[in-house]
Write a protein that holds these residues in place. Structure first.
Motif, PDB file in Angstrom:
ATOM      1  N   ASP A 191       0.798  -1.222   0.000  1.00  0.00           N
ATOM      2  CA  ASP A 191       0.000   0.000   0.000  1.00  0.00           C
ATOM      3  C   ASP A 191       0.835   1.278   0.000  1.00  0.00           C
ATOM      4  OD1 ASP A 191       0.892  -0.363   2.553  1.00  0.00           O
ATOM      5  OD2 ASP A 191      -0.983   0.130   3.546  1.00  0.00           O
ATOM      6  N   CYS A 192       1.998   1.267   0.641  1.00  0.00           N
ATOM      7  CA  CYS A 192       2.811   2.490   0.671  1.00  0.00           C
ATOM      8  C   CYS A 192       3.337   2.841  -0.720  1.00  0.00           C
ATOM      9  CB  CYS A 192       3.960   2.347   1.669  1.00  0.00           C
ATOM     10  SG  CYS A 192       5.186   1.106   1.268  1.00  0.00           S
ATOM     11  N   TYR A 193       3.745   1.841  -1.490  1.00  0.00           N
ATOM     12  CA  TYR A 193       4.229   2.090  -2.852  1.00  0.00           C
ATOM     13  C   TYR A 193       3.070   2.450  -3.781  1.00  0.00           C
ATOM     14  CZ  TYR A 193       8.359  -0.140  -0.916  1.00  0.00           C
ATOM     15  OH  TYR A 193       9.418  -0.463  -0.114  1.00  0.00           O
ATOM     16  N   LEU A 194       1.896   1.880  -3.517  1.00  0.00           N
ATOM     17  CA  LEU A 194       0.725   2.229  -4.318  1.00  0.00           C
ATOM     18  C   LEU A 194       0.403   3.708  -4.180  1.00  0.00           C
ATOM     19  CD1 LEU A 194      -1.716   1.463  -6.047  1.00  0.00           C
ATOM     20  CD2 LEU A 194      -2.914   0.812  -3.955  1.00  0.00           C
ATOM     21  N   ASN A 195       0.467   4.216  -2.973  1.00  0.00           N
ATOM     22  CA  ASN A 195       0.174   5.624  -2.746  1.00  0.00           C
ATOM     23  C   ASN A 195       1.194   6.527  -3.438  1.00  0.00           C
ATOM     24  OD1 ASN A 195      -1.723   7.343  -1.530  1.00  0.00           O
ATOM     25  ND2 ASN A 195      -0.315   7.835   0.125  1.00  0.00           N
ATOM     26  N   ILE A 196       2.473   6.138  -3.391  1.00  0.00           N
ATOM     27  CA  ILE A 196       3.537   6.913  -4.045  1.00  0.00           C
ATOM     28  C   ILE A 196       3.300   6.983  -5.546  1.00  0.00           C
ATOM     29  CG2 ILE A 196       5.996   6.916  -4.638  1.00  0.00           C
ATOM     30  CD1 ILE A 196       6.522   5.708  -1.866  1.00  0.00           C
ATOM     31  N   ILE A 197       2.994   5.824  -6.150  1.00  0.00           N
ATOM     32  CA  ILE A 197       2.826   5.765  -7.601  1.00  0.00           C
ATOM     33  C   ILE A 197       1.600   6.545  -8.049  1.00  0.00           C
ATOM     34  CG2 ILE A 197       2.288   4.199  -9.509  1.00  0.00           C
ATOM     35  CD1 ILE A 197       4.138   2.155  -8.237  1.00  0.00           C
ATOM     36  N   LEU A 198       0.486   6.423  -7.308  1.00  0.00           N
ATOM     37  CA  LEU A 198      -0.724   7.114  -7.724  1.00  0.00           C
ATOM     38  C   LEU A 198      -0.591   8.633  -7.604  1.00  0.00           C
ATOM     39  CD1 LEU A 198      -3.504   4.752  -6.369  1.00  0.00           C
ATOM     40  CD2 LEU A 198      -2.852   5.154  -8.727  1.00  0.00           C
ATOM     41  N   LYS A 199       0.238   9.096  -6.698  1.00  0.00           N
ATOM     42  CA  LYS A 199       0.530  10.536  -6.644  1.00  0.00           C
ATOM     43  C   LYS A 199       1.407  10.950  -7.827  1.00  0.00           C
ATOM     44  CE  LYS A 199       0.107  11.164  -1.634  1.00  0.00           C
ATOM     45  NZ  LYS A 199       0.828  11.451  -0.358  1.00  0.00           N
ATOM     46  N   ASP A 200       2.315  10.063  -8.207  1.00  0.00           N
ATOM     47  CA  ASP A 200       3.211  10.360  -9.335  1.00  0.00           C
ATOM     48  C   ASP A 200       2.463  10.481 -10.659  1.00  0.00           C
ATOM     49  OD1 ASP A 200       5.460  10.553  -7.844  1.00  0.00           O
ATOM     50  OD2 ASP A 200       6.447   8.749  -8.589  1.00  0.00           O
ATOM     51  N   ILE A 201       1.418   9.660 -10.853  1.00  0.00           N
ATOM     52  CA  ILE A 201       0.773   9.615 -12.165  1.00  0.00           C
ATOM     53  C   ILE A 201      -0.282  10.711 -12.350  1.00  0.00           C
ATOM     54  CG2 ILE A 201       1.174   7.133 -12.382  1.00  0.00           C
ATOM     55  CD1 ILE A 201      -1.706   6.652 -11.653  1.00  0.00           C
ATOM     56  N   GLN A 202      -0.443  11.585 -11.360  1.00  0.00           N
ATOM     57  CA  GLN A 202      -1.448  12.633 -11.472  1.00  0.00           C
ATOM     58  C   GLN A 202      -1.161  13.584 -12.633  1.00  0.00           C
ATOM     59  OE1 GLN A 202      -4.420  12.948  -9.537  1.00  0.00           O
ATOM     60  NE2 GLN A 202      -3.726  10.855  -9.140  1.00  0.00           N
ATOM     61  N   THR A 203       0.096  13.735 -12.986  1.00  0.00           N
ATOM     62  CA  THR A 203       0.461  14.657 -14.073  1.00  0.00           C
ATOM     63  C   THR A 203       0.564  13.957 -15.428  1.00  0.00           C
ATOM     64  OG1 THR A 203       2.816  14.302 -13.596  1.00  0.00           O
ATOM     65  CG2 THR A 203       1.719  16.153 -12.502  1.00  0.00           C
ATOM     66  N   LEU A 204       0.336  12.634 -15.456  1.00  0.00           N
ATOM     67  CA  LEU A 204       0.464  11.866 -16.700  1.00  0.00           C
ATOM     68  C   LEU A 204      -0.894  11.722 -17.385  1.00  0.00           C
ATOM     69  CD1 LEU A 204       2.799   8.986 -15.451  1.00  0.00           C
ATOM     70  CD2 LEU A 204       3.449  11.193 -16.419  1.00  0.00           C
TER      71      LEU A 204
END
Length: 545
Positions: A114-127
């Protein structure tokens, strides 16, 4: 003599070379084409539609591709923390962040923490991501990360396909957004309230896959349905891996009267569906006038058919021979009765569940509404997992009556579990090759008939030697069993896509010797003997509880 240059692959325009790359995997493109010549090196370097699938990849290929391919050229990415590739997502994020993949359109995450999921989903907001797929069996029930992450995913402005397969996910805690573009959703949904929330808050939704439905019929449920208005946006609906009462199924379908496609994948028991078949036919005719395509894969163990006599498959398939099925709708059904273990499978052609482990039995009985009788020569394209008693198959193959097909029955099989006796039977590999496309196998498991004990190391080596000897005797027949390289043991052996049996034996021996080096200094054996739990039977009481 003509001065016109001879056309060749080397003279193709760059755009056409890139088009050909679209049919190849990333490893083939980089490992093979890059080294041919300078022009191909440039073609690989400038190719900006790379699809990276790191599920079940060797460690050397994973590291090589991470270092060579630029993030700006990646269009599709799959990361996995499954048993075959543990820790992959953490390493990948330490190497590069997803937010730099500005051409990324498709992202798949398997067994992610879950911690990596949260990191990735924040990263893809600009994609400008179009497809997002999350699969995990981890327990997220005690964490709010998954609900926050789901809200982030819903807010992606260009996302049209979302697969959110987290079994412990609580859909009732979601903060919904109306300004989303999702047209295809695959999600665990357990109650009517969750189901209606999905349809209400996703006005552009056209295709919905519902898994793990659990709600049962009661007075409160019936009262809820009586006040609901239908939703007209949905065209395709699938129920998977649940047990739905037919009354609830009818009520759910009333909410989506414009359906054109309906799929039931292990969602209703065979006997329940058959007992309501006549009413369901009338329901479809009157309430679902737009329904064109119906697919199902339903199973039933024979606890319901509690008698020692063979099941009459012709009797089970007879209701589907009515004009409604074969004429009006052209929905053809197959009934498969596996004698041992006693199982009935009811499915439409092309709808075999890839997650279902098919138990092969040479005496199975098949019936279809598209023909009076189907013999064992039917091609089972949908079967991906299978368990087979090799001793019984060899007995049937060597009997005077024969009993096996001369054609490959399972051309798409990925995983095979063989139940064998104490030794590998001569000729087994050749018999298997008449039933299975062995070149496609990804996973092969061996178990001993009527035994819960593990193979000893010498027994494993002995069986592999038998297989190797048999393979060597037919190496010119193109009926060779090959194994993919496991990422943990791949090392630098990237030049060959498969392992030889010598490699497999060496892997087992190396693992055994490494285990000895780790355990001997700890004196574990001595400690177990002192407490009288050195034998497998006594030790298993502590291991399997």
């Amino acid at each position: 003599m003509s001065d016109q240059p001879i056309a060749s692959f080397y003279t193709l325009p760059l755009e056409l070379i890139h088009y050909i790359f679209g049919y190849l995997d990333a490893k083939t493109i980089v490992r093979t084409f890059r080294s041919i010549c300078k022009r191909f090196y440039i073609a690989v370097k400038t190719y900006d539609q790379v699809k990276l699938d790191f599920n079940s990849i060797s460690k050397s290929d994973f590291l090589f591709l991470c270092n060579f391919i630029e993030s700006k050229n990646i269009e599709s990415l799959t990361l996995s923390d499954r048993d075959e590739t543990p820790g992959q997502i953490e390493y990948f994020l330490s190497f590069i962040r997803i937010k730099y993949f500005n051409r990324l359109r498709s992202l798949t995450l398997l067994e992610i923490d879950d911690c990596y999921l949260n990191i990735i989903l924040k990263d893809i907001q600009t994609l400008t991501l179009n497809l997002l797929s999350i699969h995990s069996k981890q327990d997220y029930s005690q964490s709010n990360t998954s609900t926050n992450a789901f809200s982030l995913a819903l807010s992606l402005p260009n996302l049209y396909k979302l697969k959110w397969n987290i079994s412990s996910f609580d859909l009732s805690k979601i903060s919904w957004h109306f300004n989303n573009t999702i047209k295809h959703l695959d999600i665990c949904c357990r109650t009517l309230d969750e189901y209606c929330n999905i349809l209400y808050h996703l006005p552009n939704l056209q295709s919905l896959v519902v898994e793990q439905w659990h709600e049962t019929v009661d007075d409160d449920t019936i009262d809820k349905w009586s006040n609901l208005k239908p939703f007209h946006q949905l065209l395709s609906l699938t129920f998977k891996y649940c047990s739905i009462d037919m009354i609830i199924l009818d009520s759910l379908l009333l909410l989506t009267p414009t359906l054109e496609q309906l799929r039931l994948i292990r969602a209703v028991d065979v006997h329940v569906f058959l007992s309501h078949l006549q009413q369901w036919e009338k329901f479809v005719e009157t309430k679902l006038p737009s329904l064109i395509n119906f697919e199902c894969f339903l199973t039933e163990d024979l606890l319901y058919f509690d008698n020692p006599h063979p099941i009459d498959t012709e009797l089970l398939i007879a209701p589907f021979r009515k004009p409604f099925w074969t004429g009006t709708k052209s929905w053809f059904v197959i009934c498969d009765h596996i004698v041992c273990p006693r199982t009935v499978i009811l499915y439409t052609p092309g709808s075999f569940d890839p997650q279902f482990e098919y138990v092969y039995e040479s005496k199975e009985i098949l019936r279809s509404t598209s023909a009076p009788t189907i013999t064992n020569t039917i091609v089972m394209n949908g079967v991906r997992k299978m368990r087979m008693d090799l001793t019984k198959v060899m007995t049937a193959a060597t009997s005077p009556q024969g009993g096996l097909s001369n054609n490959i029955v399972f051309p798409q099989l990925d995983e095979l579990t063989l139940c064998i006796s104490q030794q590998w039977l001569s000729g087994s590999l050749r018999v298997l090759s008449t039933l299975i496309d062995l070149s496609r196998l990804v996973k092969l498991s061996l178990t001993i008939n009527n035994s819960f004990y593990y193979f000893s190391k010498p027994r494993k080596i002995s069986i592999l030697n038998w297989i190797k000897c048999e393979q060597s005797s037919q190496e010119d027949d193109n009926e060779v069993l090959s194994f993919p390289i496991h990422h943990k043991h791949a090392g630098d052996s990237h030049l060959s896509p498969v392992q030889t049996f010598d490699d497999i034996e060496k892997t087992i021996l190396d693992a055994f010797n490494q285990a000895l080096k780790l355990t001997q200094p700890l004196e574990i054996s001595k400690l177990l003997k002192e407490h009288d739990i050195f034998e497998l039977n006594s030790l298993s009481k502590y291991v399997f509880q």
